[in-house]
Every structure is written in C-alpha cells, then in structure tokens.
Scaffold this active site. Structure first.
Site, mmCIF file in Angstrom:
data_model
loop_
_atom_site.group_PDB
_atom_site.id
_atom_site.type_symbol
_atom_site.label_atom_id
_atom_site.label_comp_id
_atom_site.label_asym_id
_atom_site.label_seq_id
_atom_site.Cartn_x
_atom_site.Cartn_y
_atom_site.Cartn_z
ATOM 1 N N HIS A 274 13.860 29.191 51.145
ATOM 2 C CA HIS A 274 14.552 29.037 52.427
ATOM 3 C C HIS A 274 15.362 27.754 52.441
ATOM 4 C CE1 HIS A 274 11.498 26.136 54.054
ATOM 5 N NE2 HIS A 274 10.642 26.863 53.335
ATOM 6 N N ASP B 199 16.423 26.547 55.482
ATOM 7 C CA ASP B 199 16.188 25.888 56.763
ATOM 8 C C ASP B 199 15.027 24.902 56.656
ATOM 9 O OD1 ASP B 199 14.494 28.203 56.454
ATOM 10 O OD2 ASP B 199 13.894 27.994 58.551
ATOM 11 N N ASP C 66 9.843 20.628 51.219
ATOM 12 C CA ASP C 66 9.749 21.965 51.804
ATOM 13 C C ASP C 66 11.106 22.417 52.311
ATOM 14 O OD1 ASP C 66 8.752 24.309 52.848
ATOM 15 O OD2 ASP C 66 7.726 23.380 54.536
ATOM 16 N N GLU D 205 12.845 30.812 57.740
ATOM 17 C CA GLU D 205 11.437 30.786 57.325
ATOM 18 C C GLU D 205 10.603 29.899 58.232
ATOM 19 O OE1 GLU D 205 7.743 29.798 55.197
ATOM 20 O OE2 GLU D 205 9.281 28.428 55.926
ATOM 21 N N GLU D 206 11.179 28.790 58.669
ATOM 22 C CA GLU D 206 10.427 27.841 59.490
ATOM 23 C C GLU D 206 10.398 28.235 60.971
ATOM 24 O OE1 GLU D 206 8.649 25.757 58.200
ATOM 25 O OE2 GLU D 206 9.526 24.828 56.422
ATOM 26 N N GLU E 100 7.703 27.517 47.413
ATOM 27 C CA GLU E 100 6.972 26.749 48.420
ATOM 28 C C GLU E 100 6.180 25.612 47.760
ATOM 29 O OE1 GLU E 100 7.175 26.868 51.548
ATOM 30 O OE2 GLU E 100 8.138 28.794 51.943
ATOM 31 N N HIS F 247 6.607 18.492 56.464
ATOM 32 C CA HIS F 247 6.684 18.489 57.931
ATOM 33 C C HIS F 247 6.313 17.121 58.523
ATOM 34 C CE1 HIS F 247 6.497 23.144 58.609
ATOM 35 N NE2 HIS F 247 7.115 22.826 57.486
#
Length: 380
Positions: free
Chosen positions: A68, A70, A101, A135-136, A164, A351
C-alpha cells in the site's frame, strides 16, 4: 550515507504525503518505472481510492508483490524529531511516515522486480504488483475491490508476498504466514431511566450490559492451535449515563472485538453471544456486527520455502513463522487459494512519532525480494 536505488526510491515515496485514501502521486511514480521494466499497467480507481495492477510475463504461475502507498496521519509535526515527510537520514536511520509501514518495502519490491526483469526478461511464470491507497483506512475500495475485479476477469494469484513490516528484532527474522480473523460488534442495551433511590421504578441498562460483558470476558473461546494463539475478546468502548450521580442509565453502549483463530468463525462467535444475550435479557438484534476479515494461514508450500532460502542467502539466518499482530490485506487475497506471506522491515516504530528504519535495510530487503522472486520464477 550514499544513495542506493531502493533507498532513493523509498525517500521519494515518503516525501509524498499520501495519508489514506490519498496516493499523492506515489502510484504514478511506480507505474512509470514498472512500465519501463515491461509491466502492463492497469490503473484502477474505485470510489476515492487509487489502485494499481501491473503484470509482466506471458504464462505460468503468478507471483504478486502487494502493498500500500497510503499511510496513517503523522500527528503533531512538532512532536517529531524530523519532518515526517522529509525522509531524512540521521545516524543511519531513515525517518518518515511510511518508512516502516510500508513505503520502504514497496520501493524494495519495485527495485527487486526491475533487477529481475532486466536480468531475466524471458523468465517463466508471471510477476505482478497490486498496490492500493486504502489499506490503512476502511479497506473497502482497495485490495478487496481489486480482487473482485481480478475475479471477474478470471485472473488468479498463485503466490502473494506482502511487504508489511513483519520483522521483530533483526531484518527478516519473522515471516507472517497467516493472520487471525477480526470481528467487531456494537451494542446498545435499552432499559428505563430513573432515580437511584427508586431502582424498582427503573431498569438499569448498564447492569445488564455489564453482565453480558462479564460473560463474554470470562468465556474460554478456544485454546488456539499450532499456528494461532487462543481467540481473544476485548472491550474497546463503554458508555452509559448522563454524568449525574443520582440517575440510573436508560441506555448503555459498548464496542468490542474478537481476534479469532480458524477454530472459530464469525457465525460461531455470534451464536455464543446470542446465547448469553438470552440469559441476560439483552436483545441480540441490538448488536451491529462488522467482520473485518476471516483468519487465514499458509502452513507450507513453495512460497515459504522460497522465502526461507532467500533469507538464508541474503541475511544468513533462519526465520520464524508467526500469525501475531493485526490484520492485513492478505485477508482479501488468501481466500482465493493463494499462498500468502508477509515479509518486511522491523515493525517497532510503525504508526508512531518518529517512525523509522535502518536505512541500510531498504536495499538489503530488495536483495531478499530479488532472491525470492528468482527462487519462485526460475531465477537464481
């Protein structure tokens, strides 16, 4: 620190503030490079989400590299030691939202594919990319939608590698070969508001809700198996009352979640909950259910074997298989019959403020991906 192909591309991607569902030009950059490497490009926009499907090769088993573009919001920029979208390298570490990520993995995958295609343009099998900017977020118009689009065209993925961040202590020490299912529920229990001094004139909704939550918390769902830990139940939100000390609440709300192994299903969990609702005088129809994904597992097969060989070759160590952690877009790909694993950088800072990885890991990861592609598609 000298620039290298994958590290340079990772920095270009991080500098694009692609907060879900925005792509901020990441996929255009990647599509141009993949097209130059001989990939046929399909840009797929569903709702507000940009997706990219790219394929190279004429026939044979299909290996999909998925990821991803995003990222989650950076949060207060002043709390970061370095601009979250500047992709600065300090003391050998690459800082930025998406560094772990998972823009570094995407960059490593693209560079690995470019190298493989340049060295083996007539390789057997097919190599594909599935990239999304959803995805997020809700994960409705991203990989889930692309998989429907592929199914409508009779396209099938045989092997899928997601980038990932799977590593725990050193690069490529852990592969995620499955994920638990995730089932969410919201409930509103309705009673009758009243004065605390006259409970006989009221019906305390919170008492009934707490009774139900106690039952669900105490219930032993299963003991897990060789690949999965026991199914877990967690209450994430609870609300009742007006704030007054002398009022019995007439309504009570809760939000809760199960992370479940293949020993359970959404239906089996729901059946247990309905039984407890009956015992506690709670209407089971008051529950709103949302299934984020069923559990999946790749116990063994060519993809895991290829990953093990690539990691030994490039990193010099063996790897641990794990199903720990949250969900991933693998939950939309595995049900089609594909072998699915996740292999990427260290996940310690994902994150978080000051998200980062070791800068040298980006090109090391590209080497692992290159070796894995070769092991599956007839290369080195």
């Amino acid at each position: 620190m000298p620039e290298t192909p994958a590290l340079d591309l990772a920095r270009e991607l991080i500098r694009r503030p692609s907060v879900t569902p925005e792509d901020a030009g990441c996929q255009d950059l990647l599509a141009d490079r993949l097209e130059a490497a001989g990939f046929a490009i399909q840009r797929l926009r569903f709702g507000p989400v940009d997706n990219l499907w790219a394929v190279a090769g004429k026939s044979g088993p299909l290996l999909c590299l998925a990821g991803h573009t995003d990222v989650v919001p950076a949060g207060p920029a002043e709390q970061w030691s370095h601009d979250p979208f500047a992709a600065e390298i300090v003391d050998g570490r690459l800082y930025g939202r998406g560094a772990a990520d998972m823009k570094s993995s995407v960059a490593a995958m693209v560079c690995a594919a470019e190298r493989f295609r340049a060295e083996q343009p007539g390789h057997p099998g097919r190599l594909a990319f599935l990239l999304t900017s959803d995805e997020e977020g809700p994960a409705i118009d991203g990989t889930r939608a692309v998989m429907r689009w592929l199914a409508e065209r009779g396209e099938r993925i045989d092997f899928c590698l997601l980038g990932e961040p799977s590593s725990s202590h050193e690069l490529a020490d852990t592969i995620k070969n499955g994920r638990r299912g995730s089932l969410n529920a919201r409930i509103r229990v309705r009673g009758r508001q009243g004065h605390v001094a006259y409970p006989q004139r009221a019906d305390n909704a919170l008492h009934r809700l707490i009774g139900l939550l106690h039952d669900l918390t105490a219930h032993r769902w299963d003991d897990g198996d060789a690949f999965f830990p026991p199914t877990s139940f967690q209450v994430s939100n609870l609300r009742a009352g007006t704030g007054a000390e002398n009022m019995i609440p007439g309504d009570a709300d809760a939000v809760f979640n199960w992370r479940f192994s293949p020993l359970q299903s959404a239906a089996s969990i729901q059946a247990v909950v309905c039984d407890y609702c009956g015992r506690r005088g709670v209407d089971p129809h008051a529950i709103e259910w949302r299934l984020s994904g069923e559990p999946f597992i790749t116990e063994s097969g060519p993809l895991i074997d290829a990953a093990r060989r690539a990691i030994r070759q490039c990193c010099g160590h063996d790897v641990t298989l794990s199903t720990a952690g949250g969900t991933s877009d693998g939950r939309f790909i595995a049900p089609t019959g594909a072998e699915v694993i996740e292999l990427g950088p260290l996940n310690a800072s994902i994150h978080q403020i000051d998200e980062h990885i070791e800068a040298a890991h980006v090109d090391q990861l590209a080497g692992v991906y290159y070796a894995l592609i070769g092991a599956l598609l007839g290369g080195s």
